[in-house]
Enzyme design. Sequence first.
Site, PDB file in Angstrom:
ATOM      1  N   GLU A 173      60.000  61.953  30.768  1.00  0.00           N
ATOM      2  CA  GLU A 173      60.775  61.857  32.193  1.00  0.00           C
ATOM      3  C   GLU A 173      59.712  62.292  33.763  1.00  0.00           C
ATOM      4  O   GLU A 173      59.114  63.808  33.536  1.00  0.00           O
ATOM      5  CB  GLU A 173      61.552  62.023  32.320  1.00  0.00           C
ATOM      6  CG  GLU A 173      62.310  61.390  34.045  1.00  0.00           C
ATOM      7  CD  GLU A 173      61.651  60.556  34.825  1.00  0.00           C
ATOM      8  OE1 GLU A 173      62.212  59.476  34.391  1.00  0.00           O
ATOM      9  OE2 GLU A 173      60.950  60.126  35.752  1.00  0.00           O
ATOM     10  N   ASP A 223      60.888  52.743  29.417  1.00  0.00           N
ATOM     11  CA  ASP A 223      61.510  52.318  30.815  1.00  0.00           C
ATOM     12  C   ASP A 223      60.890  52.613  31.723  1.00  0.00           C
ATOM     13  O   ASP A 223      61.604  53.440  32.814  1.00  0.00           O
ATOM     14  CB  ASP A 223      63.419  52.905  29.804  1.00  0.00           C
ATOM     15  CG  ASP A 223      64.355  52.380  31.128  1.00  0.00           C
ATOM     16  OD1 ASP A 223      63.381  51.861  31.845  1.00  0.00           O
ATOM     17  OD2 ASP A 223      65.210  53.697  31.745  1.00  0.00           O
TER      18      ASP A 223
HETATM   19  N1  SPD Z   1      62.047  46.180  38.589  1.00  0.00           N
HETATM   20  C1  SPD Z   1      63.154  47.081  38.614  1.00  0.00           C
HETATM   21  C2  SPD Z   1      62.530  47.665  36.619  1.00  0.00           C
HETATM   22  C3  SPD Z   1      63.325  48.789  37.384  1.00  0.00           C
HETATM   23  C4  SPD Z   1      63.242  49.479  35.004  1.00  0.00           C
HETATM   24  N2  SPD Z   1      63.333  50.681  35.060  1.00  0.00           N
HETATM   25  C5  SPD Z   1      65.114  50.635  35.713  1.00  0.00           C
HETATM   26  C6  SPD Z   1      65.583  51.734  34.706  1.00  0.00           C
HETATM   27  C7  SPD Z   1      67.187  52.009  34.595  1.00  0.00           C
HETATM   28  N3  SPD Z   1      66.736  52.856  33.503  1.00  0.00           N
END
Ligand code: SPD
Length: 369
Positions: A173, A223
């Site tokens: 991250e 993610d």
């Molecule tokens: N349009 C929003 C997309 C978000 C994707 N990531 C979300 C993080 C949740 N863990």
Amino acid sequence: MEDGAGRGLECQKIMDMKVNNGNGSKKAIPSCCLKARASAPELDAKCHSTVVSGWFSESYSCSGKGSKRVYFNNPMWPGEAHSLEAKNILYKGKSEYQEILVFESSTYGKVLVLDGIVQLTEKDECAYQEMIAHLPLCSIPSPKSVLVVGGGDGGVLREISRHSSVELIDICEIDKMVIDVCKEYFPELSVGFEDPRVRLHVGDAVEFLRLAPEGKYDAIIVDSSDPVGPAQELVEKPFFQTIAKALRPGGVLCNMAESMWLHTHLIQDMISICRETFKGSVHYAWASVPTYPSGVIGFLICSTEGPPVDFLNPVNPIEKLEGAVKYKRELRFYNSEIHKAAFALPTFLKREVRLLRDSPIPTGRIHVL
Ligand code: SPD
């Protein structure tokens, strides 16, 4: 940013108008404040942030002062802005990478917003985190080594940790402040960091993957936030190539892949790149997440060449997992039926991505969409 300065001037001009309360004349409301109209008098509306008169509007804000005030509309979903009533702003800060906002909404619990875009709400986060984690992990037998790209809130880690076969969960991250803020305001998600199998790497995932040993991971879960700004790299071919290299033969990728209602071209591009890069199979699945733009989110799911992966029929069904009720938290969204159903695509999407099928595809590879 479209027409930012022009709309900014318009916004300023209208907001500078003196309001005559007694004469019944109608006043124009600046476009950036329209969402506030139902709940507050126009004069109360302050168009300087994403929260206007008690309403948060996604990607829809004015900033700056006077003639420098400008209007932003996220290019990912021009012409629309989803709103949530905000009871209370709990946190607002700026990291090296983005603006971070946490507010308490009236109907979805606490909400995490990065650079004006909703990342999760307490009420519906289960759908996204459970699907992005279990679609890939339930599709392969005994996953052991998993990498999460992004995911600083910890929710995906929480879901991966239900899989007792997993021995290592690397997470890369870039923004440490997101992790810290989530530990403070979203303990039900950040609990994922407490699993002893988790190894946190704070840094750039592109670089992390470039240096990752070949074939290290059984599964990689991306993610990410939306591909505007720095996250743009995460939808480009070199990034997918480093992922394919870091996966073992028959390893799987699950990548956040936006909305079929809003981003068909982006989805087509991603599928096209993945078909060239992942020699096993490439699929698209989706789930309902009411607080994401258009109310749905997609997942691009791929496997590398090797033992074939039948994503549509999970070999590692969640119902049989011993650790599935980790942290005394039941699954709320995912089950094996939802897993299979997620791959059923609406006709318009099949039609639009069918074009890709006309390009020659080497035989012996599974390409289902
Ligand atoms: N349009 C929003 C997309 C978000 C994707 N990531 C979300 C993080 C949740 N863990």
